[in-house]
Design a protein around this motif. Sequence first.
Motif, PDB file in Angstrom:
ATOM      1  N   ALA A   1      -8.671   2.503   9.043  1.00 21.58           N
ATOM      2  CA  ALA A   1      -7.367   2.719   9.670  1.00 21.58           C
ATOM      3  C   ALA A   1      -6.766   4.055   9.254  1.00 21.58           C
ATOM      4  CB  ALA A   1      -6.427   1.576   9.289  1.00 21.58           C
ATOM      5  N   GLN A   2      -6.983   4.428   8.001  1.00 22.98           N
ATOM      6  CA  GLN A   2      -6.485   5.721   7.522  1.00 22.98           C
ATOM      7  C   GLN A   2      -7.103   6.861   8.328  1.00 22.98           C
ATOM      8  OE1 GLN A   2      -8.072   7.100   3.804  1.00 22.98           O
ATOM      9  NE2 GLN A   2      -6.168   8.165   3.228  1.00 22.98           N
ATOM     10  N   HIS A   3      -8.403   6.792   8.549  1.00 24.88           N
ATOM     11  CA  HIS A   3      -9.086   7.839   9.310  1.00 24.88           C
ATOM     12  C   HIS A   3      -8.649   7.851  10.774  1.00 24.88           C
ATOM     13  CE1 HIS A   3     -11.648   9.257   6.115  1.00 24.88           C
ATOM     14  NE2 HIS A   3     -12.081   8.030   5.854  1.00 24.88           N
ATOM     15  N   ALA A   4      -8.121   6.719  11.239  1.00 26.36           N
ATOM     16  CA  ALA A   4      -7.647   6.645  12.626  1.00 26.36           C
ATOM     17  C   ALA A   4      -6.212   7.137  12.754  1.00 26.36           C
ATOM     18  CB  ALA A   4      -7.749   5.217  13.134  1.00 26.36           C
ATOM     19  N   GLY A   5      -5.585   7.482  11.621  1.00 28.96           N
ATOM     20  CA  GLY A   5      -4.251   8.067  11.677  1.00 28.96           C
ATOM     21  C   GLY A   5      -3.104   7.136  11.362  1.00 28.96           C
ATOM     22  N   VAL A   6      -3.384   5.929  10.885  1.00 30.66           N
ATOM     23  CA  VAL A   6      -2.308   5.006  10.516  1.00 30.66           C
ATOM     24  C   VAL A   6      -1.632   5.532   9.248  1.00 30.66           C
ATOM     25  CG1 VAL A   6      -1.740   2.632   9.854  1.00 30.66           C
ATOM     26  CG2 VAL A   6      -3.535   3.071  11.546  1.00 30.66           C
ATOM     27  N   SER A   7      -0.313   5.469   9.215  1.00 35.04           N
ATOM     28  CA  SER A   7       0.432   6.045   8.094  1.00 35.04           C
ATOM     29  C   SER A   7       0.138   5.325   6.781  1.00 35.04           C
ATOM     30  CB  SER A   7       1.936   5.979   8.374  1.00 35.04           C
ATOM     31  OG  SER A   7       2.401   4.646   8.281  1.00 35.04           O
ATOM     32  N   GLN A   8       0.253   6.066   5.692  1.00 36.15           N
ATOM     33  CA  GLN A   8      -0.034   5.497   4.374  1.00 36.15           C
ATOM     34  C   GLN A   8       0.969   4.410   4.010  1.00 36.15           C
ATOM     35  OE1 GLN A   8      -1.536   8.185   1.474  1.00 36.15           O
ATOM     36  NE2 GLN A   8      -0.586   7.134  -0.261  1.00 36.15           N
ATOM     37  N   ASP A   9       2.205   4.577   4.436  1.00 34.93           N
ATOM     38  CA  ASP A   9       3.219   3.562   4.141  1.00 34.93           C
ATOM     39  C   ASP A   9       2.851   2.225   4.778  1.00 34.93           C
ATOM     40  OD1 ASP A   9       4.694   5.342   2.678  1.00 34.93           O
ATOM     41  OD2 ASP A   9       6.122   5.810   4.289  1.00 34.93           O
ATOM     42  N   LYS A  10       2.407   2.284   6.023  1.00 34.36           N
ATOM     43  CA  LYS A  10       2.008   1.057   6.718  1.00 34.36           C
ATOM     44  C   LYS A  10       0.774   0.443   6.056  1.00 34.36           C
ATOM     45  CE  LYS A  10       4.745  -0.094  10.065  1.00 34.36           C
ATOM     46  NZ  LYS A  10       5.368  -1.450  10.069  1.00 34.36           N
ATOM     47  N   LEU A  11      -0.164   1.289   5.699  1.00 34.58           N
ATOM     48  CA  LEU A  11      -1.383   0.794   5.065  1.00 34.58           C
ATOM     49  C   LEU A  11      -1.066   0.105   3.739  1.00 34.58           C
ATOM     50  CD1 LEU A  11      -3.834   3.775   5.742  1.00 34.58           C
ATOM     51  CD2 LEU A  11      -3.746   1.560   6.907  1.00 34.58           C
ATOM     52  N   LYS A  12      -0.135   0.674   3.005  1.00 33.17           N
ATOM     53  CA  LYS A  12       0.233   0.059   1.726  1.00 33.17           C
ATOM     54  C   LYS A  12       0.895  -1.294   1.953  1.00 33.17           C
ATOM     55  CE  LYS A  12       2.240   1.070  -2.764  1.00 33.17           C
ATOM     56  NZ  LYS A  12       2.846   2.111  -3.642  1.00 33.17           N
ATOM     57  N   GLU A  13       1.687  -1.366   2.996  1.00 29.28           N
ATOM     58  CA  GLU A  13       2.331  -2.638   3.341  1.00 29.28           C
ATOM     59  C   GLU A  13       1.280  -3.711   3.644  1.00 29.28           C
ATOM     60  OE1 GLU A  13       4.868  -4.316   7.147  1.00 29.28           O
ATOM     61  OE2 GLU A  13       5.280  -2.262   6.463  1.00 29.28           O
ATOM     62  N   TYR A  14       0.262  -3.331   4.430  1.00 27.06           N
ATOM     63  CA  TYR A  14      -0.804  -4.278   4.759  1.00 27.06           C
ATOM     64  C   TYR A  14      -1.588  -4.664   3.511  1.00 27.06           C
ATOM     65  CZ  TYR A  14       0.112  -2.432   9.455  1.00 27.06           C
ATOM     66  OH  TYR A  14       0.712  -2.035  10.621  1.00 27.06           O
ATOM     67  N   ALA A  15      -1.835  -3.681   2.653  1.00 22.85           N
ATOM     68  CA  ALA A  15      -2.613  -3.935   1.439  1.00 22.85           C
ATOM     69  C   ALA A  15      -1.893  -4.923   0.528  1.00 22.85           C
ATOM     70  CB  ALA A  15      -2.866  -2.624   0.702  1.00 22.85           C
ATOM     71  N   MET A  16      -0.606  -4.728   0.370  1.00 29.22           N
ATOM     72  CA  MET A  16       0.165  -5.620  -0.495  1.00 29.22           C
ATOM     73  C   MET A  16       0.209  -7.038   0.080  1.00 29.22           C
ATOM     74  SD  MET A  16       0.918  -3.667  -3.025  1.00 29.22           S
ATOM     75  CE  MET A  16      -0.617  -2.778  -2.672  1.00 29.22           C
ATOM     76  N   SER A  17       0.311  -7.131   1.415  1.00 26.01           N
ATOM     77  CA  SER A  17       0.355  -8.456   2.045  1.00 26.01           C
ATOM     78  C   SER A  17      -0.962  -9.199   1.868  1.00 26.01           C
ATOM     79  CB  SER A  17       0.681  -8.325   3.536  1.00 26.01           C
ATOM     80  OG  SER A  17      -0.391  -7.727   4.242  1.00 26.01           O
ATOM     81  N   ALA A  18      -2.048  -8.439   1.694  1.00 25.15           N
ATOM     82  CA  ALA A  18      -3.366  -9.054   1.497  1.00 25.15           C
ATOM     83  C   ALA A  18      -3.659  -9.307   0.026  1.00 25.15           C
ATOM     84  CB  ALA A  18      -4.453  -8.161   2.089  1.00 25.15           C
ATOM     85  N   GLY A  19      -2.714  -8.917  -0.839  1.00 23.51           N
ATOM     86  CA  GLY A  19      -2.885  -9.183  -2.259  1.00 23.51           C
ATOM     87  C   GLY A  19      -3.676  -8.137  -3.012  1.00 23.51           C
ATOM     88  N   LEU A  20      -3.843  -6.955  -2.438  1.00 23.72           N
ATOM     89  CA  LEU A  20      -4.565  -5.899  -3.143  1.00 23.72           C
ATOM     90  C   LEU A  20      -3.688  -5.309  -4.246  1.00 23.72           C
ATOM     91  CD1 LEU A  20      -6.472  -3.754  -0.477  1.00 23.72           C
ATOM     92  CD2 LEU A  20      -7.274  -5.736  -1.751  1.00 23.72           C
ATOM     93  N   SER A  21      -4.330  -4.875  -5.294  1.00 24.95           N
ATOM     94  CA  SER A  21      -3.606  -4.205  -6.365  1.00 24.95           C
ATOM     95  C   SER A  21      -3.371  -2.747  -5.980  1.00 24.95           C
ATOM     96  CB  SER A  21      -4.420  -4.261  -7.662  1.00 24.95           C
ATOM     97  OG  SER A  21      -5.605  -3.484  -7.523  1.00 24.95           O
ATOM     98  N   GLU A  22      -2.527  -2.094  -6.745  1.00 29.13           N
ATOM     99  CA  GLU A  22      -2.269  -0.676  -6.500  1.00 29.13           C
ATOM    100  C   GLU A  22      -3.554   0.134  -6.649  1.00 29.13           C
ATOM    101  OE1 GLU A  22       0.531   2.177  -5.368  1.00 29.13           O
ATOM    102  OE2 GLU A  22       1.083   0.142  -5.938  1.00 29.13           O
ATOM    103  N   ASP A  23      -4.349  -0.227  -7.639  1.00 36.30           N
ATOM    104  CA  ASP A  23      -5.610   0.486  -7.865  1.00 36.30           C
ATOM    105  C   ASP A  23      -6.568   0.291  -6.687  1.00 36.30           C
ATOM    106  OD1 ASP A  23      -4.758   1.457 -10.284  1.00 36.30           O
ATOM    107  OD2 ASP A  23      -5.779  -0.085 -11.487  1.00 36.30           O
ATOM    108  N   ASP A  24      -6.629  -0.950  -6.181  1.00 35.17           N
ATOM    109  CA  ASP A  24      -7.497  -1.224  -5.031  1.00 35.17           C
ATOM    110  C   ASP A  24      -7.048  -0.409  -3.819  1.00 35.17           C
ATOM    111  OD1 ASP A  24      -9.130  -2.984  -6.353  1.00 35.17           O
ATOM    112  OD2 ASP A  24      -8.043  -4.778  -5.696  1.00 35.17           O
ATOM    113  N   PHE A  25      -5.741  -0.351  -3.636  1.00 36.82           N
ATOM    114  CA  PHE A  25      -5.198   0.391  -2.499  1.00 36.82           C
ATOM    115  C   PHE A  25      -5.557   1.872  -2.605  1.00 36.82           C
ATOM    116  CE2 PHE A  25      -1.608   2.955  -0.808  1.00 36.82           C
ATOM    117  CZ  PHE A  25      -1.803   2.688   0.539  1.00 36.82           C
ATOM    118  N   ASN A  26      -5.350   2.444  -3.768  1.00 32.37           N
ATOM    119  CA  ASN A  26      -5.662   3.860  -3.960  1.00 32.37           C
ATOM    120  C   ASN A  26      -7.157   4.123  -3.800  1.00 32.37           C
ATOM    121  OD1 ASN A  26      -2.997   4.648  -4.454  1.00 32.37           O
ATOM    122  ND2 ASN A  26      -3.144   4.138  -6.638  1.00 32.37           N
TER     123      ASN A  26
END
Length: 269
Positions: A239-264
């Motif tokens: 999704a990042q490579h497709a141009g989705v904003s980092q803020d949105k991606l972080k929101e999705y990551a947190m909703s899926a239970g990913l840690s900050e390290d996993d997200f980065n």
Amino acid sequence: MLRTLTLLSAAILATHVSHTAMAQEVSSNDVVQPPASANVESADQSNHFQTAFLRRQVNQTMSVGRAISSIAGHYPQEIVSIVDIALDTYPDKYREIIFAAISAQPASTEEIVQLAIEKEVSSCPNIVQLAIKAEPTYVDFVVQAAAVSTPEELDEIVRVAVLTQPDAADSIVQTLSQEHPNKIVDIMTSALNAVPFVGEYVVDALLAVFPNEAETVVETAVRESAQQREQVMRILNTAQHAGVSQDKLKEYAMSAGLSEDDFNSALGN
């Protein structure tokens, strides 16, 4: 069902009235090659002679599947008509008929699938599975025909198709979503529930044709893949490579239970 006169119909009539000695010269494994000048006046006669011709070939080859393959080799333009007759004449042999016909003439896959579904020789999902196994490279035509014929079974069509040909899951989802854009979420959900590991490919395929639906596509993919941490990370990266904003991606990551390290890590930060 009335059918218009075809070249095959004329050929069959000529075969029917040909001299017995001529028939004896033909190998039992060959389709008779009659003169093309014969003429049939009624569709009923056409049906009668086509059915007789098919039965003769089945008797010679001892298999309706081999008969279909043989006829298709000589009369490829008549394959749908022959399948029509074969399904009426040998309904219990529908699996053999469909498989042989699609294998012999894959270009007619869509018409054959539609015909089989219309005749209700089996359930739509069963026909989809059979057709894909007969010719995997025509999976898009199979699901498209099935979805047009029985749109109420769309979810099951998706599920069976991606399970039968998981390597084509992205193409299956893309094809059906383009035909049914208001069903993107349902199509994705069915596909990812059946084959969770294809999430990143499905996202990539959908964002290529629905860039304005990025939020819906990514959110759905992450939600349906939430139990597969590595898969969620790959989806976010796609999704990042497709141009989705980092803020949105972080929101999705947190909703899926990913840690900050996993997200980065997913975003290569």
